[in-house]
Design an enzyme around this catalytic site. Sequence first.
Site, PDB file in Angstrom:
ATOM      1  N   ASP A  96       0.823  -1.207   0.000  1.00  0.00           N
ATOM      2  CA  ASP A  96       0.000   0.000   0.000  1.00  0.00           C
ATOM      3  C   ASP A  96       0.865   1.269   0.000  1.00  0.00           C
ATOM      4  OD1 ASP A  96      -2.736   1.157   0.430  1.00  0.00           O
ATOM      5  OD2 ASP A  96      -1.774   1.943   2.227  1.00  0.00           O
ATOM      6  N   GLU A 154       1.751  -0.269  -4.877  1.00  0.00           N
ATOM      7  CA  GLU A 154       0.796   0.782  -5.218  1.00  0.00           C
ATOM      8  C   GLU A 154       1.553   2.100  -5.178  1.00  0.00           C
ATOM      9  OE1 GLU A 154      -1.881   2.399  -2.423  1.00  0.00           O
ATOM     10  OE2 GLU A 154      -3.431   2.796  -3.885  1.00  0.00           O
ATOM     11  N   HIS A 201     -10.917  -0.912  -5.041  1.00  0.00           N
ATOM     12  CA  HIS A 201     -11.814  -0.505  -3.948  1.00  0.00           C
ATOM     13  C   HIS A 201     -11.796   1.012  -3.720  1.00  0.00           C
ATOM     14  CE1 HIS A 201      -7.817  -0.788  -2.463  1.00  0.00           C
ATOM     15  NE2 HIS A 201      -8.163  -0.055  -1.427  1.00  0.00           N
TER      16      HIS A 201
HETATM   17  O1  TEU Z   1      -4.790   4.281  -1.426  1.00  0.00           O
HETATM   18  C1  TEU Z   1      -3.912   5.386  -1.559  1.00  0.00           C
HETATM   19  C2  TEU Z   1      -4.404   6.259  -2.624  1.00  0.00           C
HETATM   20  O2  TEU Z   1      -3.666   6.741  -3.462  1.00  0.00           O
HETATM   21  C3  TEU Z   1      -5.872   6.510  -2.695  1.00  0.00           C
HETATM   22  O3  TEU Z   1      -6.433   6.240  -1.437  1.00  0.00           O
HETATM   23  C4  TEU Z   1      -6.068   7.992  -2.963  1.00  0.00           C
HETATM   24  O4  TEU Z   1      -5.004   8.709  -2.355  1.00  0.00           O
HETATM   25  C5  TEU Z   1      -7.323   8.449  -2.269  1.00  0.00           C
HETATM   26  O5  TEU Z   1      -8.382   7.741  -2.848  1.00  0.00           O
HETATM   27  C6  TEU Z   1      -7.455   9.967  -2.428  1.00  0.00           C
HETATM   28  O6  TEU Z   1      -7.789  10.264  -3.788  1.00  0.00           O
HETATM   29  C7  TEU Z   1      -4.357   3.295  -0.512  1.00  0.00           C
HETATM   30  C8  TEU Z   1      -5.539   2.355  -0.307  1.00  0.00           C
HETATM   31  O7  TEU Z   1      -5.866   1.743  -1.557  1.00  0.00           O
HETATM   32  C9  TEU Z   1      -6.703   3.172   0.222  1.00  0.00           C
HETATM   33  O8  TEU Z   1      -7.884   2.374   0.319  1.00  0.00           O
HETATM   34  C10 TEU Z   1      -6.305   3.711   1.580  1.00  0.00           C
HETATM   35  O9  TEU Z   1      -7.345   4.578   2.053  1.00  0.00           O
HETATM   36  C11 TEU Z   1      -5.002   4.528   1.486  1.00  0.00           C
HETATM   37  O10 TEU Z   1      -3.978   3.874   0.733  1.00  0.00           O
HETATM   38  C12 TEU Z   1      -4.427   4.743   2.872  1.00  0.00           C
HETATM   39  O11 TEU Z   1      -3.950   3.509   3.359  1.00  0.00           O
END
Ligand code: TEU
Length: 548
Positions: free
Chosen positions: A192, A242, A316
Amino acid sequence: MQDWQHSVIYQIYPKSFHSHAGNATGDLLGIVDKLDYLKWLGVDYLWITPFLRSPQRDNGYDISDYYAIDPSYGTMADCDLLISEAAKRGIKLMLDIVVNHTSIEHAWFQQARSSLDNPYRDFYIWRDQPNNWESKFGGSAWEYEAQTGQYFLHLFDHTQADLNWDNPKVRAEVFKMMRFWRDKGVGGFRLDVINLISKPADFPEDNTDGRRFYTDGPNVHQYLQEMHREVFAGHDLINVGEMSSTRLEHCVRYSRPESKELSMTFNFHHLKVDYPNLQKWVRADFDFQQLKRIFSDWQLGMQAGGGWNALFWCNHDQPRVVSRFGDDGEYRVASAKMLATALHFLQGTPFVYQGEELGMTNPGFDRIEQYRDVETLNIYRLKRDAGESEVGNMAAIMQKSRDNGRTPMQWNTDANAGFSRGEPWIGIPVNAAQINVQSQLDDPESVLHYYRALIAMRRVEPLILEGVYRPLLAEHAQVWAYLREGQGERLLVLNNFYGTPCQIELPREVIGETTEQRLLISNYPDCPARTTQVSLRPYESFVLHLTD
Ligand code: TEU
């Protein structure tokens, strides 16, 4: 090519996948119940978003214990059963590891906040005064901790405290935890926001939100090479990073084999083509030319640098792709198949997000009470308090909220779409009675059978893995066309992204009078042999194998 590069990865959001226990949320035994379906679909790995112990402020991306299963999902015995039952079906688990930050309920943070000289203090990032960086969920990226009179950094919610990766003890603890899950038999990791872990030592003020300083930060490649040595080396694991707001040159470095960092990377640039001026929370149509250009730039760049793409439309955090880039009305089936074709013939590893294989749509929730996502609720409050109209606020939320992709998986026409006997934690779209697994299993022309055919094709068509990507008709206003070229043979992939018919002319060297044509797949039942003059019906998509 390595064997894992033939694989297709299925993403499960366990909270919304299936509840064995009949609760409001899904559970691990609910995934065990559906392994035969996933085997039938033909997927090789299951990326399961976090199910470790968490206060669930960010639906599990706020971990409070890396060695325990959150009780809402079940027990460690359930997890062991899932790993073993999946293995019996030739399926491996890809664990979602969140190590840029922990929940503030994690024992490390509870220790760290207790005193300035606590041994865990430097597991997190503390300053006497905040700088002007902003959280990705809105507001300041710093939270005041009264007990010790300092501010701690949180790039996400204020209940998610960023770990200090410059502290070797943090890295040692993370690698130890990953080895624990590796040795339990997981087949890989989804990491993540892993490109945010290295922050500059001086935390400079910024004239935007600070992301240019901590994204792909100063030591990130060094830390991933250390992770490779400490966890991955010598083991059959695949790992996807990611990469939030990343750059191509970094993703080549993250994913080319000689770097000894990761197997592949997610980037999100193609999912910001409906963010006018990079502003997410504005209702806007997508920019098709920009979409094509971004995909082609990344295909050509990663191909040239020896990197490997993680390919996806949905997850998600994203709206349903058929609502976003296709048509969730009259041409839902045709456009869902077109979007799948456009993605699955690219260089890289495709990810299928739960429900994407059905052509599931955004739910159309038009009241804020229907939403659950912390980011959405934060943004709604910030915009309301700043004077935004309810209509404007909700229009953006309906289009962009992460909850669009978090409604329960639609299994059948039973109560709650077969997701659970209990009342689900979030609503279910009214179209679940028409769009569900059961109804599509019985329909060979369904989106589901189309995805199954695409997944199977990856193992028998070498050009899908090895073909050189070449864009065609780059400036065409509604068609994305490309080749995957080999020696004397190529795949021609044509996708009409709109609901209007059109004519295109292909270069003669692509399809001549003597070119041998073999149809691989088409989203229309009839797909005649083609010449250089090609007519495309609404959302028409097909792939031809061409041999000179
Ligand atoms: O997502 C990080 C991310 O880039 C997205 O959450 C984006 O920053 C956010 O939608 C704002 O536009 C990861 C996970 O996939 C996400 O579900 C988590 O909320 C986030 O990290 C924090 O752990």
